[in-house]
Design an enzyme around this catalytic site. Structure first.
Site, short mmCIF file in Angstrom:
data_model
loop_
_atom_site.label_atom_id
_atom_site.label_comp_id
_atom_site.label_asym_id
_atom_site.label_seq_id
_atom_site.Cartn_x
_atom_site.Cartn_y
_atom_site.Cartn_z
N ARG A 19 22.46 34.76 38.63
CA ARG A 19 22.37 35.57 39.85
C ARG A 19 21.96 34.66 40.98
O ARG A 19 21.21 33.71 40.79
CB ARG A 19 21.32 36.68 39.67
N ARG A 60 32.68 32.42 60.48
CA ARG A 60 31.65 33.44 60.63
C ARG A 60 31.11 33.52 62.05
O ARG A 60 30.26 34.38 62.32
CB ARG A 60 30.48 33.12 59.70
N ARG A 85 21.54 39.12 56.14
CA ARG A 85 22.94 38.66 56.14
C ARG A 85 23.85 39.68 56.82
O ARG A 85 24.79 39.32 57.53
CB ARG A 85 23.40 38.36 54.71
N ARG A 119 25.13 42.10 41.55
CA ARG A 119 26.13 41.03 41.35
C ARG A 119 25.62 39.93 40.43
O ARG A 119 24.49 39.48 40.53
CB ARG A 119 26.46 40.43 42.72
N LYS A 150 35.05 40.03 49.06
CA LYS A 150 35.88 38.88 49.45
C LYS A 150 36.11 37.94 48.26
O LYS A 150 37.24 37.56 47.97
CB LYS A 150 35.21 38.08 50.58
#
Ligand code: ADP
Ligand code: ADP
Ligand code: ZN
Length: 215
Positions: free
Chosen positions: A160, A88, A172, A127, A13
């Site tokens: 990070r 969400r 999550r 990531r 996203k």
């Protein structure tokens, strides 16, 4: 144009929202980024959100919808926006309808990035972002072109996220499955939902999103 990007953690996203911002001038409204900024600044919202985020649970609907309402007011009515990581929950989807209606905005597209959950752990644990400009990178899928130097701004500090570890990612994902995926039918009846294969390469995902948005 107002657009929602939906998908579990690591679906891409943020990557696609920041591209759309550069290429089409849409403004990315990421509740995750807003909350991380609040945590870093030590605001009352940040103090409430910190532990919840570290546990991979959801921050309260009132807090996140409040943040979105504030940002929409700052932007004014004509700036096109991408909602990234919001709504969400069903309560957030309803709050967003009201926030948009009150500002004369309508939703044009809800794009769901479909991904394989097993791949998400690798996406999330690899990531990192530029500490200076926020450009997103990945240990395997998108390293800076020159080792240790941000492609965009030339800085050499990267960071990070504290919640980008396997245990938190699993939590999550569970939140996404239980609370976020069920809001898709809320938009389905309006004929604005499009599904894009989020497992494809970043460029292929970009092309598929562009096909949905049109010229
Ligand atoms: P989200 O905002 O949905 O959590 P990100 O856009 O931050 O996801 O992407 C998660 C990680 O996966 C980032 O490190 C990003 O560089 C990488 N990534 C994003 N899209 C792809 C893709 N299509 N293929 C491989 N890696 C990707
Ligand atoms: P990702 O990019 O991995 O999808 P985000 O940056 O969107 O994650 O969100 C990080 C964390 O911030 C979430 O795990 C949650 O704790 C909190 N958060 C972000 N957006 C929301 C939201 N709309 N509602 C509730 N909590 C949120
Ligand atoms: Zn940078």
């Amino acid at each position: 144009m107002n657009l929602i990007l939906l998908g579990p953690p690591g679906a891409g996203k943020g990557t696609q929202a920041s591209r759309l911002m550069k290429e089409r001038g849409l403004v990315q409204l990421s509740t995750g980024d807003m909350l991380r900024a609040a945590v870093a600044a030590g605001t009352p919202v940040g103090l409430q959100a910190k532990a919840v985020m570290e546990a991979g649970e959801l921050v309260s609907d009132e807090i996140v919808s409040g943040l979105i309402g504030e940002r929409l007011d700052e932007l004014g009515p004509d700036t096109p926006v991408i909602f990234d990581g919001y709504p969400r929950t069903a309560a957030q989807a309803e709050a967003l309808d009201a926030l948009l209606a009150a500002r004369g905005r309508t939703l044009d597209h809800v794009i769901e990035l479909e991904v394989d959950e097993d791949a998400l752990v690798e996406r999330i644990t690899g990531r990192f972002t530029c500490a200076n400009c926020g450009e997103g990178y990945h240990d395997r899928f998108k390293l800076p072109k020159a080792d240790g130097v941000c492609d965009v701004c030339g800085a050499s500090n990267f960071k990070r996220r504290a919640d980008d570890n396997e245990a938190t990612v699993r939590q999550r994902m569970a939140e996404y499955r239980a609370k976020t995926a069920p809001i898709i039918p809320h938009y389905e009846g309006r004929g604005i939902v499009a599904r894009v294969d989020g497992m494809a390469s970043m460029d292929a995902v970009a092309a598929a999103i562009d096909a949905v948005l049109g010229a």
